[in-house]
Scaffold this active site. Structure first.
Site, PDB file in Angstrom:
ATOM      1  N   HIS A  71       0.736  -1.357  -0.031  1.00 28.23           N
ATOM      2  CA  HIS A  71      -0.013  -0.102  -0.070  1.00 28.23           C
ATOM      3  C   HIS A  71       0.993   1.310   0.025  1.00 28.23           C
ATOM      4  O   HIS A  71       0.589   2.257   0.777  1.00 28.23           O
ATOM      5  CB  HIS A  71      -0.786  -0.054   1.399  1.00 28.23           C
ATOM      6  N   ASP A 110      -1.083  -4.846   5.817  1.00 33.84           N
ATOM      7  CA  ASP A 110      -2.166  -5.756   5.109  1.00 33.84           C
ATOM      8  C   ASP A 110      -1.626  -5.992   3.803  1.00 33.84           C
ATOM      9  O   ASP A 110      -1.068  -5.081   3.218  1.00 33.84           O
ATOM     10  CB  ASP A 110      -3.503  -5.119   5.184  1.00 33.84           C
ATOM     11  N   GLU A 111      -2.261  -7.176   3.355  1.00 35.40           N
ATOM     12  CA  GLU A 111      -2.189  -7.411   1.965  1.00 35.40           C
ATOM     13  C   GLU A 111      -1.026  -7.328   1.193  1.00 35.40           C
ATOM     14  O   GLU A 111      -0.791  -6.775  -0.011  1.00 35.40           O
ATOM     15  CB  GLU A 111      -3.157  -6.371   1.279  1.00 35.40           C
ATOM     16  N   VAL A 112       0.308  -7.644   1.749  1.00 34.15           N
ATOM     17  CA  VAL A 112       1.450  -7.697   1.031  1.00 34.15           C
ATOM     18  C   VAL A 112       1.441  -8.757  -0.066  1.00 34.15           C
ATOM     19  O   VAL A 112       0.667  -9.935  -0.180  1.00 34.15           O
ATOM     20  CB  VAL A 112       2.765  -7.973   1.692  1.00 34.15           C
ATOM     21  N   ASP A 144      -3.112  -9.860   9.054  1.00 38.27           N
ATOM     22  CA  ASP A 144      -2.303 -10.793   8.264  1.00 38.27           C
ATOM     23  C   ASP A 144      -0.783 -10.988   8.250  1.00 38.27           C
ATOM     24  O   ASP A 144      -0.269 -11.942   8.134  1.00 38.27           O
ATOM     25  CB  ASP A 144      -2.892 -10.582   6.699  1.00 38.27           C
TER      26      ASP A 144
END
Lengths: 550, 567
Positions: free
Chosen positions: B272, B336-338, B387
């Site tokens: 991000h 988050d969300e790597v 996560d």
């Protein structure tokens, strides 16, 4: 030699333009052109009506106040060199086609549906010579002015386009391009309605379908029936007076919008019992789920001669408040159980020897006769032709709402129709259940995105010979969960989606539509309409980068 | 007297909703049936504080002003007119005396607000008599006094200018079940002017929220002016007007703190972060790479080059520069969300990994340890997205607070590794869900977290679900987020309010309502219970200029319970 070149440019750079709805024929070049500081609009129309003069003056204001930077990275900084050396446009000239009668925009907008003239041609030469709009009516000139306003961007105080010359020949695919607002579940002040009419006119909508009353409140002051509002409105400050109506109707007319009022009958009328309990069956009966689709229950006693006369008189009085040639008497979601359990209705049926369906037929014929006597063509919700055996005039307009799949059945019965299907056009869907003590979803879940609305095909399953029956369509806002607080954000820019479907015709390309819709939404915000962001601004400035497949 | 009051309370409870818009509902509330009205010259006196903190004086003056300007009439048929007679003969209340418990330290609200959770006191006691002229408010801290003033404001209805209640005497003992009651706000996907954030903070304080979790940057824009790297916002913000300057941030933080709201800033890393590439392309892998769906959860792709020593050094300086400018004891590094292919296909990252002989997992661990270390160095507790610990099993410092976001089911998994956490599950609390797909060229796409999360859904959340009793202490609270792909100043109020208040009551009251009944139980969200209070809060919000949406037709609002499913 010139035409192929123009087409090439159109193919490459069509996304630069924020025109919405897309004109039927558009040719553009690649020259920069700026508005001269002395830019003026000349009205070459003898005895120009005042609403045309006012429209011109609004356009001049928008050209100076929009201040919309082009939606690209840098917001137009890269255009400044070209603009600096560009020719200046001094004049836009408006004229009517030879022999066209000069009538006000308002008069043109209120002509019977299908007889209005909205077409126009617009030329903006690249060399600085006068731009022109030509039309067959002042309404067409208004549509052309609306397009003209959308041609321009601003950077560093300069108002310009980079796509001159521009040549547009335009006309709507369908005459009925509408928006329906429910002002009964929750009330909307006149100023909110006017702002909505403004935004509607910017996307060339032609009909404001005003669902003014319902079971929850009766906010319309009707001459001769003033107790309906005085006892059935939410508050004395939440009533549309006859002068409010005149104001709204005139405001709409001057912006090319006809107002179709709807008094929904015989269902959706519980609140009439506040003033006239004698006319309403199953008023606020419990459990409401037995007697209505939502609380409170209550329907007009359609088998009663007194109630039928009352309703006919009410509708006639409302008809006299509205100059439009059409008026809706509603007719959706009639609940049988309400009448089965109403002793008065059962007695009336017995006395007349009629079935409920026969009584409904008599009721509808009388109420329609009453508004026809006032010069109105009736419109009804689809159940009146699909679920009930009611005698309707051939010219009755049918509003399809339950499902897009039902349009074909209406057309098969040879009625003119307006598309307002819940599965494509309901703006209120997807906001969750509003009934108390229930954790369910919206009955018409999911949310109808602009993309979903945009893919609507007005002629799906309708034969070529029935195509002429399709008058157009509308997006609708039922207001159980809406009020002035979220009006703009729930309506715009989504309602523009059907405005383009019914102006430009279906089949538009989603990928090229999105940048134009961003442009429209940004322009609306510049003009004070709180249209939502459709995407992160990063995406708005980089057309095509945020598609599913990019 | 207490027993008399108790009897009346049960009567009210049994025979239906009477009124008052207290939201969140106090932990202990006893009410009577006597009318009491505010004297025209009603005043709030501070007792025992010769030199009160300026922000407490301001809070009192805001309350005084709202007692005059709030014009909420009772939400019943006929509105206030049915109460006219009772109001006429009502007992007159001339003042409210506010005081700190003997021996309590006198600190500003802002100081109390920015204390660590364990040191914070928000409790208060409020008493409105029906036979004396003076009401009393007592607390252990100025922050507790603020919470009590907020409740006091919600007790009164207006009828023709007179402010009254029908339910005196009122006795309230109140304190929150959880210290972290938050709103997570994304100002990167679309920008929000400072005035909109101020208005949101006001409304948050009215429902006693305690945390603004500010997701200030993301891949789309970098609106934060960073002392060490001013170029990040100069090149990464949407425009020069869409930057939070250091002065703006100080202003927002001060405004929040004075209203009992601490600010946790999140610098979401290492994913991000595409917007950093506008100024520092050398630190970003797969910047805006296509197809984005392979390299990120949403466009544009781009992540910090976690294996690069120079990027690590950049991140260290970035966190240090931001942390040193903020008060408060908490800060988040996101996480988050790597996306692994982003790094696997990045030549620079792969070269760094080879050269240093480490794996992506090693590099991720090192990165997280580095930024968490900087946060700790500045005396702050690090927050991280769930996560990182559940999917990537990254080791984190012991006192880390985990933000559980993907699903409510993940809370138990975080508890099982004995980390403290807050609830932010997308299946209950995401305010942006249900508005349709925002990606282009996706006709039938719905919101990824469809359907819309109604207030009832959020309200039904149990913070202790699936946890063992000895894990309860790990729950610090929760927050509802607004991700702003489809939001901006235009729809901020209607998409947030009054739904955010549902989360505020959940984390103020705990796993059940104060009387022990579940929030998902029979009638809990009916028009005679929580919904009636929420309507009142919504009308008060609108009255105060916050554009909260209508939850029902007004017909239903004025007839509590008649629009319930089973009515």
């Amino acid at each position: 030699m010139k035409l192929p070149c123009l087409l090439l440019v159109a193919a490459q750079f069509s996304r630069v333009f924020g025109l919405w709805p897309q004109p039927r024929s558009l040719q553009t070049g690649s020259s920069a052109l700026k508005l001269a500081p002395t830019f003026n609009i000349l009205v070459n129309v003898g005895h120009a009506p005042s609403d045309l003069e006012n429209a011109v003056s609004r356009t001049k204001t928008f050209l100076r106040s929009d201040n919309l930077g082009r939606l690209v990275v840098g917001r137009g900084a890269s255009d400044s060199a070209a603009v600096q050396h560009a020719k200046s446009l001094d004049t836009l000239e408006l004229s009517l086609a030879h022999g066209a009668a000069v009538k006000s925009i308002t008069d043109e907008a209120r002509l019977p549906i299908g007889t209005r003239s909205e077409e126009y041609t617009l030329h903006v030469p690249a060399d600085g010579s006068s731009a022109t709009i030509t039309a067959n009516s002042t309404l067409g000139l208004l549509r052309g002015l609306t397009t003209f306003e959308q041609l321009w961007y601003e950077y560093g105080g300069q108002v310009y386009t980079v796509e001159a010359p521009i040549s547009i020949t335009d006309s709507p695919a369908y005459p009925y391009r509408g928006f329906m607002l429910d002002t009964s579940r929750n009330f909307f002040p006149v100023s909110d309605i006017k702002r909505t009419l403004n935004a509607m006119s910017w996307v060339k909508m032609s009909e404001f379908h005003w669902h003014v009353s319902d079971s929850q409140s009766f906010p319309l002051e009707v001459p001769g029936y003033t107790d309906l509002a005085s006892k059935g409105a939410y508050a004395p400050s939440m009533i549309y007076s006859p002068s409010d109506v005149q104001d709204i109707v005139a405001y709409a007319g001057a912006r090319g919008i006809d107002v179709m009022i709807e008094i929904d009958t015989p269902g959706h009328t519980a609140i009439i019992s506040a003033a006239h309990p004698e006319h309403v069956a199953c008023a606020e009966a419990s459990p409401w789920t037995t007697f209505a689709n939502e609380p409170p229950a209550g329907q007009l006693r359609l088998a009663s001669a007194a109630t039928t006369n009352f309703t006919a008189g009410l509708l006639a009085s409302v008809a006299r408040m509205f100059p439009s040639a059409i008026m809706s008497t509603g007719g959706d979601e009639l609940n049988t159980e309400c009448y089965v359990q109403d002793p008065e209705t059962q007695a009336d049926l017995k006395a007349t020897g009629r079935s409920l369906e026969q009584a409904l037929d008599v009721f509808t014929q009388k109420t329609h006769a009453a508004i026809r006597a006032e010069g109105k063509t009736p419109a009804v919700w689809e159940e009146m032709v699909l679920d009930h055996n009611v005698t309707l005039g051939n010219d009755t307009i049918v509003l399809v709402w339950i499902s897009s799949a039902n349009a074909a059945a209406v057309a098969a019965k040879n009625f003119r129709l307006v598309h307002g299907p819940s599965d494509y056009f309901y703006l209120d869907c997807g906001a969750g259940e509003w009934i108390g003590d229930d954790v369910a979803n919206s009955w018409c879940d999911p949310f109808k995105t602009w993309q979903k609305s945009y893919t609507f095909d007005p002629l799906a399953n309708i034969s070529e010979s029935q195509a002429h029956l399709v008058l157009g369509g509308e997006q609708l806002l039922w207001t159980e969960q809406s009020g002035p607080e979220n009006l703009d954000s729930i309506v715009w820019p989504r309602a523009a989606s059907s405005a383009e479907v019914f102006w430009s015709g279906p089949g538009g390309n989603l990928s090229t539509a999105l940048p134009r819709l961003h442009d429209l939404a940004f322009r609306m915000r510049q003009r004070g309409v709180k249209a939502i962001q459709l995407q992160p601004m990063w995406c708005a400035l980089r057309p095509g980068k945020c598609n599913l497949d990019s | 007297m207490p027993s008399r009051v108790l009897v009346f309370t049960w009567l009210v409870f049994l025979f239906g909703h009477y009124g008052w818009a207290i939201w969140p509902i106090p932990r202990s509330l006893l009410t009577g049936t006597s009318p009491v009205k505010l004297s025209p010259d009603f005043v709030i006196n501070l007792q025992g504080l010769s030199n009160p903190p300026a922000d407490l004086a301001s809070a009192i003056s805001r309350t005084q002003s709202r007692l005059h300007s709030d014009s909420l009439e009772r939400l019943v048929l006929g509105r206030g007119s049915g109460d006219a007679q009772a109001v006429e003969g009502a007992h007159l209340l001339s003042s409210l005396t506010a005081s700190l418990q003997h021996g309590s330290p006198v600190r500003s609200i802002a100081e109390e607000t920015t204390l660590a959770f364990d040191d914070k006191s928000e409790s208060y006691e409020l008493f409105i008599p029906d036979d004396r002229a003076v009401a009393t408010l007592v607390a252990n801290s100025t922050l507790g006094l603020l919470r009590g003033l907020t409740t006091f404001e919600q007790l009164w209805y207006d009828y023709k200018g007179t402010k009254y209640t029908l339910e005196a005497p009122i006795q309230i003992h109140d304190e929150p079940a959880f210290p972290h009651r938050g709103f997570s706000f994304d100002t990167s996907r679309n920008f929000f002017p400072v005035a909109d954030i101020h208005r949101t903070l006001d409304a948050m304080s009215w429902v006693k929220l305690s945390i603004l979790y500010w997701h200030i940057i993301d891949s789309q824009s970098f609106p934060l002016e960073v002392g060490a790297f001013p170029e990040l916002s100069q090149k990464g913000a949407y425009s020069p007007e869409e930057i939070y300057t250091r002065e703006d941030v100080n202003n927002i933080v001060a405004y929040a703190n004075e209203r009992g709201i601490d600010v946790i800033m999140e610098l979401d890393t290492p994913g991000h972060t595409t917007a950093i590439s506008a100024a520092h392309p050398e630190h970003i892998a797969c910047a805006a790479k296509s197809p984005w769906s392979k390299y990120a959860s949403e466009p544009p792709a781009g992540q910090l080059r976690i294996a690069s020593p120079s990027t690590l050094s950049f991140a260290r300086t970035l966190f240090s520069s931001v942390a040193s400018a903020l008060p408060g004891t908490m800060m988040s590094s996101g996480g988050d969300e790597v996306n692994l292919p982003c790094w696997e296909e990045d030549e620079e990252t792969m070269a760094d990994l080879v050269q240093r002989n480490i794996t992506i997992a090693d590099a991720l661990n090192e990165f997280v340890q580095t930024v968490q270390g900087v946060i700790k160095e500045h005396g702050k507790t690090p927050f991280i997205k769930s996560d990182m610990v559940l999917t990537h099993k990254v080791p984190v410092v012991n006192d880390t607070v985990v933000v559980v976001w993907q699903t409510s089911e993940d809370a138990a998994a975080v508890a099982n590794i004995s980390l403290r956490f807050i609830h932010q599950p997308s299946n209950y609390f995401y305010l942006d869900c249900g508005a349709g797909e925002w990606l282009g060229n996706d006709i039938l796409g719905n919101s990824w977290c469809d359907p819309f999360k109604t207030w009832q859904r959020a309200y039904s959340f149990d913070p202790y679900a699936n946890l063992t009793t000895d894990q309860y202490a790990l729950v610090l609270g929760g927050q509802m987020p607004l991700w702003s792909e489809q939001s901006s100043a235009e729809n901020l109020d209607p998409i947030v309010w009054p739904r955010l208040a549902a989360g505020a009551e959940v984390f103020w009251t705990g796993s059940t309502l104060p009387d022990g009944s579940p929030r998902l139980g029979m009638n809990a969200t009916s028009g005679t219970n929580a919904l009636a209070r929420l309507h009142e809060l919504r009308y008060r919000l609108v009255d105060r200029g916050v554009k909260a949406i209508a939850l029902q037709p007004k017909w239903c609002v004025l007839r509590p319970g008649e629009c319930d499913l089973d009515a």
